[in-house]
Write an enzyme that holds these catalytic residues in place. Structure first.
Site, PDB file in Angstrom:
ATOM      1  N   CYS A   4      80.608 -22.206 108.548  1.00  0.00           N
ATOM      2  CA  CYS A   4      81.691 -21.264 108.272  1.00  0.00           C
ATOM      3  C   CYS A   4      82.882 -21.964 107.624  1.00  0.00           C
ATOM      4  O   CYS A   4      83.093 -23.161 107.802  1.00  0.00           O
ATOM      5  CB  CYS A   4      82.151 -20.599 109.568  1.00  0.00           C
ATOM      6  SG  CYS A   4      80.858 -19.697 110.443  1.00  0.00           S
ATOM      7  N   GLU A  11      86.017 -21.819 108.324  1.00  0.00           N
ATOM      8  CA  GLU A  11      86.965 -22.371 109.284  1.00  0.00           C
ATOM      9  C   GLU A  11      86.550 -23.772 109.731  1.00  0.00           C
ATOM     10  O   GLU A  11      87.373 -24.691 109.812  1.00  0.00           O
ATOM     11  CB  GLU A  11      87.074 -21.471 110.529  1.00  0.00           C
ATOM     12  CG  GLU A  11      87.548 -20.070 110.230  1.00  0.00           C
ATOM     13  CD  GLU A  11      86.410 -19.071 110.009  1.00  0.00           C
ATOM     14  OE1 GLU A  11      85.462 -19.376 109.241  1.00  0.00           O
ATOM     15  OE2 GLU A  11      86.464 -17.980 110.602  1.00  0.00           O
TER      16      GLU A  11
END
Length: 161
Positions: free
Chosen positions: A73, A75
């Protein structure tokens, strides 16, 4: 005797014009980062941008892989990069933006569970909350003042140190 446990979650919602200049800049960087996401399978692009304590902006985006679930991801990409290259510099804020590849509109998303726990680990390392800015589909922004607002019963709350 049973006992009810209640956890209050507080998110603030702002319109674009109400945001601080630094928050607008961070969200704009997340929006730009999502355009370079490698998402040939889901066609769902996510960008993340982090503001470090020293004023440095870092960006990342989701990276998919045909060998599901080995993708990562946005993040975790940006927070891993921050830790690898600026291990002693505290992240102050993270902005997250997402949209379907051919869409003009952004979609409201929240970090997945693994990303929430990753943010929790970074907060624990620096003993400081990370402000989380989530771009919504209508150019509104949801803001959490730390991961406790998105992950109230995080794993690290229950392990012995």
């Amino acid at each position: 005797m049973s006992k009810k446990i209640v956890e209050n979650i507080i998110l603030m919602q702002y319109h674009w014009e109400e945001l601080e200049v630094a928050d607008k800049a961070l969200i704009s960087k997340a929006k730009k980062a999502l355009e370079h996401a490698y998402a040939p399978y889901s066609h769902f692009q996510v960008g993340a941008a982090v503001l470090l304590e020293n004023g440095t902006f870092l960006t990342g985006n989701n990276q998919e892989n045909a060998s599901f679930p080995t993708g990562i991801c946005a993040e975790r990409v940006v927070l891993s990069y921050a830790n690898a290259n600026y291990p002693e510099t505290r992240p102050l804020k993270i902005a997250i933006a997402a949209k379907a590849k051919n869409s003009r509109n952004h979609q409201t998303i929240f970090p997945c569970g693994i990303c929430r726990q990753t943010i929790a680990e970074v907060e624990q390392k620096f003993k400081f909350p990370i402000k989380i800015l989530l771009l919504c589909d209508n150019e509104e922004v949801l803001i959490a003042e730390g991961i406790d607002q998105l992950l109230p019963f995080k794993f690290s709350d229950f392990i012995a140190r």
